[in-house]
Scaffold this active site. Structure first.
Site, PDB file in Angstrom:
ATOM      1  N   ASN A  13       0.874  -1.179   0.000  1.00 43.07           N
ATOM      2  CA  ASN A  13       0.000   0.000   0.000  1.00 43.07           C
ATOM      3  C   ASN A  13       0.903   1.219   0.000  1.00 43.07           C
ATOM      4  O   ASN A  13       1.497   1.547   1.027  1.00 43.07           O
ATOM      5  CB  ASN A  13      -0.913  -0.013   1.238  1.00 43.07           C
ATOM      6  CG  ASN A  13      -1.688   1.289   1.379  1.00 43.07           C
ATOM      7  OD1 ASN A  13      -1.835   2.035   0.414  1.00 43.07           O
ATOM      8  ND2 ASN A  13      -2.188   1.564   2.576  1.00 43.07           N
ATOM      9  N   TRP A  14       1.005   1.828  -1.150  1.00 46.04           N
ATOM     10  CA  TRP A  14       1.945   2.953  -1.262  1.00 46.04           C
ATOM     11  C   TRP A  14       1.406   4.252  -0.678  1.00 46.04           C
ATOM     12  O   TRP A  14       2.125   5.238  -0.598  1.00 46.04           O
ATOM     13  CB  TRP A  14       2.329   3.149  -2.740  1.00 46.04           C
ATOM     14  CG  TRP A  14       3.372   2.178  -3.197  1.00 46.04           C
ATOM     15  CD1 TRP A  14       3.913   1.156  -2.481  1.00 46.04           C
ATOM     16  CD2 TRP A  14       4.012   2.161  -4.481  1.00 46.04           C
ATOM     17  NE1 TRP A  14       4.853   0.497  -3.234  1.00 46.04           N
ATOM     18  CE2 TRP A  14       4.934   1.086  -4.466  1.00 46.04           C
ATOM     19  CE3 TRP A  14       3.905   2.931  -5.641  1.00 46.04           C
ATOM     20  CZ2 TRP A  14       5.737   0.773  -5.562  1.00 46.04           C
ATOM     21  CZ3 TRP A  14       4.688   2.616  -6.731  1.00 46.04           C
ATOM     22  CH2 TRP A  14       5.604   1.558  -6.690  1.00 46.04           C
ATOM     23  N   LYS A  15       0.119   4.288  -0.339  1.00 46.12           N
ATOM     24  CA  LYS A  15      -0.496   5.510   0.213  1.00 46.12           C
ATOM     25  C   LYS A  15      -0.235   6.681  -0.743  1.00 46.12           C
ATOM     26  O   LYS A  15      -0.240   6.481  -1.947  1.00 46.12           O
ATOM     27  CB  LYS A  15       0.035   5.791   1.623  1.00 46.12           C
ATOM     28  CG  LYS A  15       0.029   4.546   2.502  1.00 46.12           C
ATOM     29  CD  LYS A  15       0.260   4.865   3.943  1.00 46.12           C
ATOM     30  CE  LYS A  15       0.383   3.566   4.721  1.00 46.12           C
ATOM     31  NZ  LYS A  15       0.177   3.736   6.139  1.00 46.12           N
ATOM     32  N   HIS A  99      -9.566   1.516   4.571  1.00 47.43           N
ATOM     33  CA  HIS A  99      -8.294   1.645   5.301  1.00 47.43           C
ATOM     34  C   HIS A  99      -8.516   2.596   6.480  1.00 47.43           C
ATOM     35  O   HIS A  99      -9.280   3.560   6.380  1.00 47.43           O
ATOM     36  CB  HIS A  99      -7.214   2.183   4.362  1.00 47.43           C
ATOM     37  CG  HIS A  99      -5.839   2.109   4.951  1.00 47.43           C
ATOM     38  ND1 HIS A  99      -5.374   3.046   5.849  1.00 47.43           N
ATOM     39  CD2 HIS A  99      -4.849   1.205   4.800  1.00 47.43           C
ATOM     40  CE1 HIS A  99      -4.140   2.716   6.210  1.00 47.43           C
ATOM     41  NE2 HIS A  99      -3.798   1.597   5.595  1.00 47.43           N
ATOM     42  N   SER A 217       3.078  -2.317  10.236  1.00 45.77           N
ATOM     43  CA  SER A 217       4.529  -2.392  10.408  1.00 45.77           C
ATOM     44  C   SER A 217       5.091  -3.787  10.108  1.00 45.77           C
ATOM     45  O   SER A 217       6.037  -4.233  10.768  1.00 45.77           O
ATOM     46  CB  SER A 217       4.928  -1.920  11.811  1.00 45.77           C
ATOM     47  OG  SER A 217       4.505  -0.583  12.010  1.00 45.77           O
ATOM     48  N   GLY A 238       2.663  -1.172   4.225  1.00 49.92           N
ATOM     49  CA  GLY A 238       2.833   0.235   3.868  1.00 49.92           C
ATOM     50  C   GLY A 238       4.298   0.571   3.668  1.00 49.92           C
ATOM     51  O   GLY A 238       4.873   0.345   2.599  1.00 49.92           O
ATOM     52  N   GLY A 239       4.937   1.075   4.724  1.00 52.58           N
ATOM     53  CA  GLY A 239       6.316   1.570   4.643  1.00 52.58           C
ATOM     54  C   GLY A 239       7.291   0.641   3.936  1.00 52.58           C
ATOM     55  O   GLY A 239       8.027   1.073   3.037  1.00 52.58           O
TER      56      GLY A 239
HETATM   57  C1  PEP Z   1      -0.877   0.155   5.813  1.00 51.99           C
HETATM   58  O1  PEP Z   1      -0.805   1.287   5.375  1.00 51.99           O
HETATM   59  O2  PEP Z   1      -1.837  -0.552   5.512  1.00 51.99           O
HETATM   60  C2  PEP Z   1       0.205  -0.323   6.682  1.00 51.99           C
HETATM   61  C3  PEP Z   1       0.091  -1.494   7.231  1.00 51.99           C
HETATM   62  O3  PEP Z   1       1.270   0.521   6.853  1.00 51.99           O
HETATM   63  P1  PEP Z   1       2.669   0.146   7.584  1.00 51.99           P
HETATM   64  O4  PEP Z   1       3.125  -1.168   7.032  1.00 51.99           O
HETATM   65  O5  PEP Z   1       3.585   1.262   7.222  1.00 51.99           O
HETATM   66  O6  PEP Z   1       2.383   0.071   9.030  1.00 51.99           O
END
Ligand code: PEP
Length: 257
Positions: A13-15, A99, A217, A238-239
């Protein structure tokens, strides 16, 4: 994971990150390091304006393209919104729905999430339905009932034969973008309760066919342990999905189990 009954899906998920030009560069980097054979389905969800660039860039890598949001009406006077048929026409296969950032900053409710789930399915795509509790909810001991309610609301009116097209992403809000991860046991327990909720609604055969992801995370250091849980069938990342080497390490962790 349980590959016998359901797909393993690793989704980035690149946001609101990376331009179309940067998307192309990312794909070139990934191409250099990614082996051809992979068992799990890999998805990258990108900002809507980069879908065409991403579809082109990731085609050779057999990575499916996902959208990060959708509007539930098929067309009409909704300035700035993007409909499910529009996304499907661009080759989008998955759409993130509900989300926690959309629920928190853009007033998404369980009702709009449900409408979006129907819109995505009606357009022939697969919703990735996000559910998750806040830290306060976890600490007051209402996680299971809260998540069960979110799942029931999101799936309201969805026919049993459509469940195999639905992915549920369990994302504890306190773990998203914070570097704090749920322990494998905590995440596994909630994902198994999500499956039990689906079992209660649709029966055991349908419940065992649904892919349930963990998100919050997830990184190369914790992916294997999380994915070893029997009811965690992938990740929404995400990250770590913004760095080709880290994203690949997570894909490899899913392929090893
Ligand atoms: C997300 O945006 O769905 C997510 C899980 O982000 P991160 O992995 O950065 O916590």
């Amino acid at each position: 994971m349980n590959r016998r009954y359901r797909k393993t899906i690793i989704a980035g998920n690149w946001k609101m990150n990376l331009t179309a030009t940067e998307t192309k560069k990312f794909a070139e980097e990934l191409k250099k390091i990614m082996p051809r054979a992979k068992w799990c389905e890999t998805v990258i969800c990108v900002p809507a304006c980069n879908i065409t660039a991403a579809a082109k860039a990731f085609k050779d890598l057999r990575i499916s393209i996902g959208a990060e949001n959708v509007y539930f009406e098929p067309s009409g006077a909704f300035t700035g919104e993007i409909s499910a048929p529009m996304l499907a026409d661009l080759g989008v296969k998955y759409v993130i729905v509900g989300h926690s950032e959309r629920r928190q900053y853009f007033c998404e409710t369980d009702q709009t999430v449900n409408k979006k789930v129907h819109a995505v399915l009606n357009a022939g795509m697969n919703p990735i339905i996000c559910v998750g509790e806040s830290l306060e909810q976890r600490e007051t001991g209402v996680t299971d009932s809260w998540i069960a309610l979110q799942v029931k609301c999101a799936l309201s009116g969805v026919a049993a034969e459509r469940l195999r097209h639905c992915v549920i992403a369990y994302e504890p809000i306190w773990a998203i973008g914070t570097g704090k991860t749920a322990t494998a046991e905590q995440a596994g327990e909630v994902c198994s309760n999500i499956r039990a909720t689906i079992r209660g609604l649709y029966g055991a055969r349908v419940a065992r066919s649904v892919t349930i992801q963990y998100g919050g995370s997830m990184n190369p250091g914790n992916a294997a342990e999380l994915l070893a849980q029997p009811d965690i069938d992938g990740g929404l990342i995400g990250g770590a999905s913004l760095k080709p080497d880290q994203f690949l390490d997570i894909i490899n962790a899913a392929n090893q189990e």
